[in-house]
Write an enzyme that holds these catalytic residues in place. Sequence first.
Site, PDB file in Angstrom:
ATOM      1  N   LYS A 176      92.651  -0.970  30.630  1.00  0.00           N
ATOM      2  CA  LYS A 176      93.700  -1.469  29.930  1.00  0.00           C
ATOM      3  C   LYS A 176      93.029  -3.081  29.386  1.00  0.00           C
ATOM      4  CE  LYS A 176      96.823  -4.734  30.897  1.00  0.00           C
ATOM      5  NZ  LYS A 176      97.127  -5.093  29.616  1.00  0.00           N
ATOM      6  N   GLU A 251      87.588 -10.048  39.772  1.00  0.00           N
ATOM      7  CA  GLU A 251      86.761 -11.269  39.109  1.00  0.00           C
ATOM      8  C   GLU A 251      87.839 -12.260  38.736  1.00  0.00           C
ATOM      9  OE1 GLU A 251      83.631 -11.876  39.298  1.00  0.00           O
ATOM     10  OE2 GLU A 251      82.574 -10.196  39.305  1.00  0.00           O
ATOM     11  N   CYS A 285      85.474 -18.511  32.442  1.00  0.00           N
ATOM     12  CA  CYS A 285      85.910 -18.860  33.903  1.00  0.00           C
ATOM     13  C   CYS A 285      84.636 -19.701  34.202  1.00  0.00           C
ATOM     14  CB  CYS A 285      86.049 -17.738  34.387  1.00  0.00           C
ATOM     15  SG  CYS A 285      84.891 -16.461  33.717  1.00  0.00           S
ATOM     16  N   GLU A 384      92.915 -24.837  37.175  1.00  0.00           N
ATOM     17  CA  GLU A 384      91.955 -24.166  35.911  1.00  0.00           C
ATOM     18  C   GLU A 384      92.772 -24.278  34.448  1.00  0.00           C
ATOM     19  OE1 GLU A 384      91.757 -19.794  35.717  1.00  0.00           O
ATOM     20  OE2 GLU A 384      89.612 -19.896  35.472  1.00  0.00           O
TER      21      GLU A 384
HETATM   22  P1  NAP Z   1      95.866 -12.467  33.505  1.00  0.00           P
HETATM   23  O1  NAP Z   1      96.995 -12.933  33.115  1.00  0.00           O
HETATM   24  O2  NAP Z   1      95.632 -12.385  35.032  1.00  0.00           O
HETATM   25  O3  NAP Z   1      95.480 -11.024  32.925  1.00  0.00           O
HETATM   26  C1  NAP Z   1      94.361 -10.269  33.167  1.00  0.00           C
HETATM   27  C2  NAP Z   1      94.709  -8.906  32.850  1.00  0.00           C
HETATM   28  O4  NAP Z   1      95.673  -8.306  33.842  1.00  0.00           O
HETATM   29  C3  NAP Z   1      95.541  -8.518  31.577  1.00  0.00           C
HETATM   30  O5  NAP Z   1      94.906  -7.337  31.022  1.00  0.00           O
HETATM   31  C4  NAP Z   1      96.952  -8.414  32.061  1.00  0.00           C
HETATM   32  O6  NAP Z   1      97.806  -7.930  30.884  1.00  0.00           O
HETATM   33  C5  NAP Z   1      96.770  -7.625  33.153  1.00  0.00           C
HETATM   34  N1  NAP Z   1      97.950  -7.672  34.118  1.00  0.00           N
HETATM   35  C6  NAP Z   1      99.018  -8.750  34.200  1.00  0.00           C
HETATM   36  N2  NAP Z   1     100.017  -8.454  34.934  1.00  0.00           N
HETATM   37  C7  NAP Z   1      99.436  -7.414  35.601  1.00  0.00           C
HETATM   38  C8  NAP Z   1     100.024  -6.447  36.762  1.00  0.00           C
HETATM   39  N3  NAP Z   1     101.101  -6.731  37.387  1.00  0.00           N
HETATM   40  N4  NAP Z   1      99.149  -5.123  37.016  1.00  0.00           N
HETATM   41  C9  NAP Z   1      98.190  -4.788  36.524  1.00  0.00           C
HETATM   42  N5  NAP Z   1      97.515  -5.716  35.570  1.00  0.00           N
HETATM   43  C10 NAP Z   1      98.456  -6.826  35.035  1.00  0.00           C
HETATM   44  O7  NAP Z   1      94.374 -13.177  32.966  1.00  0.00           O
HETATM   45  P2  NAP Z   1      94.403 -13.664  31.458  1.00  0.00           P
HETATM   46  O8  NAP Z   1      95.215 -14.900  31.230  1.00  0.00           O
HETATM   47  O9  NAP Z   1      94.245 -12.529  30.540  1.00  0.00           O
HETATM   48  O10 NAP Z   1      92.896 -14.380  31.743  1.00  0.00           O
HETATM   49  C11 NAP Z   1      92.412 -15.626  31.974  1.00  0.00           C
HETATM   50  C12 NAP Z   1      92.206 -15.469  33.455  1.00  0.00           C
HETATM   51  O11 NAP Z   1      91.158 -14.673  33.893  1.00  0.00           O
HETATM   52  C13 NAP Z   1      91.600 -16.790  33.991  1.00  0.00           C
HETATM   53  O12 NAP Z   1      91.949 -17.275  35.387  1.00  0.00           O
HETATM   54  C14 NAP Z   1      90.144 -16.916  34.279  1.00  0.00           C
HETATM   55  O13 NAP Z   1      89.333 -17.521  35.091  1.00  0.00           O
HETATM   56  C15 NAP Z   1      89.943 -15.206  34.751  1.00  0.00           C
HETATM   57  N6  NAP Z   1      88.647 -14.738  34.310  1.00  0.00           N
HETATM   58  C16 NAP Z   1      87.768 -14.371  35.292  1.00  0.00           C
HETATM   59  C17 NAP Z   1      86.595 -13.956  34.777  1.00  0.00           C
HETATM   60  C18 NAP Z   1      85.483 -13.868  36.000  1.00  0.00           C
HETATM   61  O14 NAP Z   1      84.518 -13.085  36.049  1.00  0.00           O
HETATM   62  N7  NAP Z   1      85.697 -14.315  37.169  1.00  0.00           N
HETATM   63  C19 NAP Z   1      86.112 -13.905  33.428  1.00  0.00           C
HETATM   64  C20 NAP Z   1      87.057 -14.036  32.540  1.00  0.00           C
HETATM   65  C21 NAP Z   1      88.331 -14.538  32.753  1.00  0.00           C
HETATM   66  P3  NAP Z   1      98.386  -8.814  29.882  1.00  0.00           P
HETATM   67  O15 NAP Z   1      97.514  -9.035  29.126  1.00  0.00           O
HETATM   68  O16 NAP Z   1      99.273  -7.686  29.238  1.00  0.00           O
HETATM   69  O17 NAP Z   1      99.204  -9.788  30.459  1.00  0.00           O
END
Ligand code: NAP
Length: 490
Positions: A176, A251, A285, A384
């Site tokens: 997804k 992650e 991140c 963050e």
């Molecule tokens: P997010 O809001 O947590 O979303 C991540 C993914 O999860 C998206 O595909 C999202 O779908 C999905 N999602 C949301 N609610 C869900 C649920 N209830 N069940 C299953 N999946 C669900 O994160 P983001 O805003 O896309 O990305 C930014 C974040 O990612 C930051 O906190 C960043 O630090 C973190 N990040 C971490 C790493 C690492 O390697 N540690 C790398 C990159 C980013 P939708 O798009 O439809 O909301």
Amino acid sequence: MASLRKCNLFINGKVVKPTGGNYFVRENPATENDFAQIAESSKKDVDKAVSAAKKSFTTWSKVTPSDRAKVLLKIAAVLGKNQKSLAHLNTLETGKPVRESGLVEIGGSIKTLEHYAGAHTQLNGETIPVNENQISMTLKEPVGVVAQIIPWNFPLLLSFWKIAPALVAGCTIVLKPAELTSCTIFEIARLCSKAGLPEGVLNIVPGKGEITGQALVEHPGIDKVAFTGSTSVGKHVMKTASDSVKRVSLELGGKAPCIIFDDANLENAVEACLRGGFFNQGENCTAVTKLMLHKKIYKKFLDMYVKKVKRINIGDPTKPGTEMGAVISKDHYDSVLNYIAKGKSEGAKVVSGGSRPSKLKKGYFINPTVLENVDPNATVACDEIFGPVVAVIPFSTEEEAISIANNTDYGLAGGLWTNDINRAMRVAKSINAGYLWVNTYGGIIPQTPYGGFKQSGIGKELGREGIENYLETKCVNIYTGDSMPKWYKG
Ligand code: NAP
Ligand code: MG
């Protein structure tokens, strides 16, 4: 609407429309023009995708690892062949400079595929000496059908960090993408199919996290969830997956410190911290978010740094010379500007940026921003922000630097600069984070294990460890004695 690009589902080797017939519109964040219609995959669609992945698992898991590796190399080749058009498309949906889309997203995905193609030789178990009448051995088996959930900041690279090891291990996938960045990975799935990936091995279900993502994590046919995203959603995913004890790797977010000691090579440090802070609009991140400067070099470093920050070429991300593009969405743009306002209200001084560039009338552009004299407990030093905002914090001693660096629930990445090898090792051991750079910053290569401590995640991606996410270890014990020792007298 008619002229908008359509992003559908990719299931069992075919493009499929969503059962409910629902689509939402995604805009190009650099122009604010509508750009694509994205399918909303329903629970039923997720069901179909999981069934396809389950069916293909029975055959894909039995393909020899070396033949699976060949498919990875074919996918790498097809990405290389289409690098230019895929990079352009990725830039239209992310707002990031096309240079970064090409070199980092596509280039990095190719390197990841090539690395894991080589890992087909690492799927061996071991034999364990037990006693003279028994041979014990471990078998490494693919974990099964995996759900891969991807964020929007590196929609391709972070997909391939998961896809490549899963494929070589023999798993099949339902992926997804983030709702804001679904188009390019959908196109890539079609290319993978043309490159020889059998139907059903990689399925893509675009949609909203709360519906599509949730259905996927709840699905009883999923054996493992690999999630990259925010800490808050990661916690929820972990709870949901616990119902059927699915394997989970996470992650999550970060708040990376970068410590510059007074003996550091300042020119190199300035250069690396520029990229560390503003590469990918700071939507990274591992971005340098707490730039910690020893008081003796504070002014000198900051002068050199700010001079260069002001020269970063921000603008139309589709132009090859552009160095910084737009942030991902209006919501995110507002959130980053709110953080800058909060930083000011808590006493920080804006020494560069702080607002949108006046020359750009449309698009979610924010000038690269440097806040100085930030209190280590201020909101901008703890939360963050995930945008082009670097908080500069002065320090006097090594102990103080370590304490400020660790003053967070996150523990993803960090950096330190010194020419004293003893200090480098001491500080590296003291920083509570999973991925560190010494006298450099940024760049995560597929050979190295990457993952967070504390609330930044569970498990590692990449490196030798990365493949373990997709393998189960089975222990088989074989008795080789002639007669069975008696336990009961009769
Ligand atoms: P997010 O809001 O947590 O979303 C991540 C993914 O999860 C998206 O595909 C999202 O779908 C999905 N999602 C949301 N609610 C869900 C649920 N209830 N069940 C299953 N999946 C669900 O994160 P983001 O805003 O896309 O990305 C930014 C974040 O990612 C930051 O906190 C960043 O630090 C973190 N990040 C971490 C790493 C690492 O390697 N540690 C790398 C990159 C980013 P939708 O798009 O439809 O909301
Ligand atoms: Mg969301």
